[in-house]
Design an enzyme around this catalytic site. Sequence first.
Site, mmCIF file in Angstrom:
data_model
loop_
_atom_site.group_PDB
_atom_site.id
_atom_site.type_symbol
_atom_site.label_atom_id
_atom_site.label_comp_id
_atom_site.label_asym_id
_atom_site.label_seq_id
_atom_site.Cartn_x
_atom_site.Cartn_y
_atom_site.Cartn_z
ATOM 1 N N GLY A 178 0.832 -1.193 0.000
ATOM 2 C CA GLY A 178 0.000 0.000 0.000
ATOM 3 C C GLY A 178 0.864 1.238 0.000
ATOM 4 C CD GLU A 179 3.925 2.645 3.204
ATOM 5 O OE1 GLU A 179 4.880 3.130 2.548
ATOM 6 O OE2 GLU A 179 4.083 2.054 4.280
#
Length: 343
Positions: A310-311
Amino acid sequence: MYYNCEQSMAQFSTLSEFEAILAQAPETDAKARQGAEARNGQLTKPPGALGRLEDLAIWYAGWRGTDRPVLEAPQIVVFAGNHGVCAQGVSAFPPEVTVQMVANFEHGGAAINQLAKAFGAKMDVHALELDRPTADFTKEAAMSEADCVAALQTGWDAVDSSADLLVTGEMGIGNTTAGAALGAALFGGAGADWVGRGTGVDDAGLANKARVVDEGLALHAARAPLEVLRCLGGRELAAMAGAIAAARAYRIPVILDGFICTAAASVLEKSRAGALDHCVAGHLSAEGAHGKMLDALGKEPLLSLGLRLGEGSGGAAAIGVLKAAVACHSGMATFAEAGVSDG
């Protein structure tokens, strides 16, 4: 609702007003795209020798409105939100981790910070009411309309109009469950078809996530796409959707990140066919249902590296691929310029 087509500024107070803005979104610049195609045919290489890089450069040129574009000012925006559905035990980590990771982003210690530096991207972080999680969607709608609209607006306002590329990322314990619920509601199927291990749940945890998604689907059945986002999503997912929509208004191309980002973006495509024409898929996530979602959207990922962080990390890594495509297209000499025979 206020919408200025020239400046691409929007204020909306309801989901229907946001949907109306999607209907006004600009299209690619056909003249610039045709010019880029013509230039590509004159570059010092055999036809098609740069493969998909050629298609990417032409796509990018169309959205930037020039047949010889540059890519110099990418923006990465990470949105964070907390989820009431975590009360159902869907994550291997507690919700407090969301707050802690936001601090890590702000201090430059996360993977996305390093990727932003590596590719010269401006990075912004927006935490959305972390002290007020969304509701547990197995019991009630995750967000009120006002909360969902506020998150969409936060995403819209986070986009820098001077950027020439956007990547959106997220942080939110429990949000793979929300992403799976969106996938099932938008594309069909049961919870088991869409849930993955997320932060690393075991088999029992995976079955629990499927149960939770199924309960959410039963409670919030047969809803329009933006209502699906409101009832089953989260603030950070809504913010990503708002940012991706704003990028379209500014004619800023977008690289989609992984499963959760793609779930948020899918709401736009289901609301208005073609809403993601300004987007490419950055990578194929290791979260199992991501490939199914990309197939449904007709998006072929640029990378497949087994990422599941993610991120915005997968989307950020793909910035390098798009930079390579644009650099070759705009920087290479034509046969005439180089004095090379084109056969």
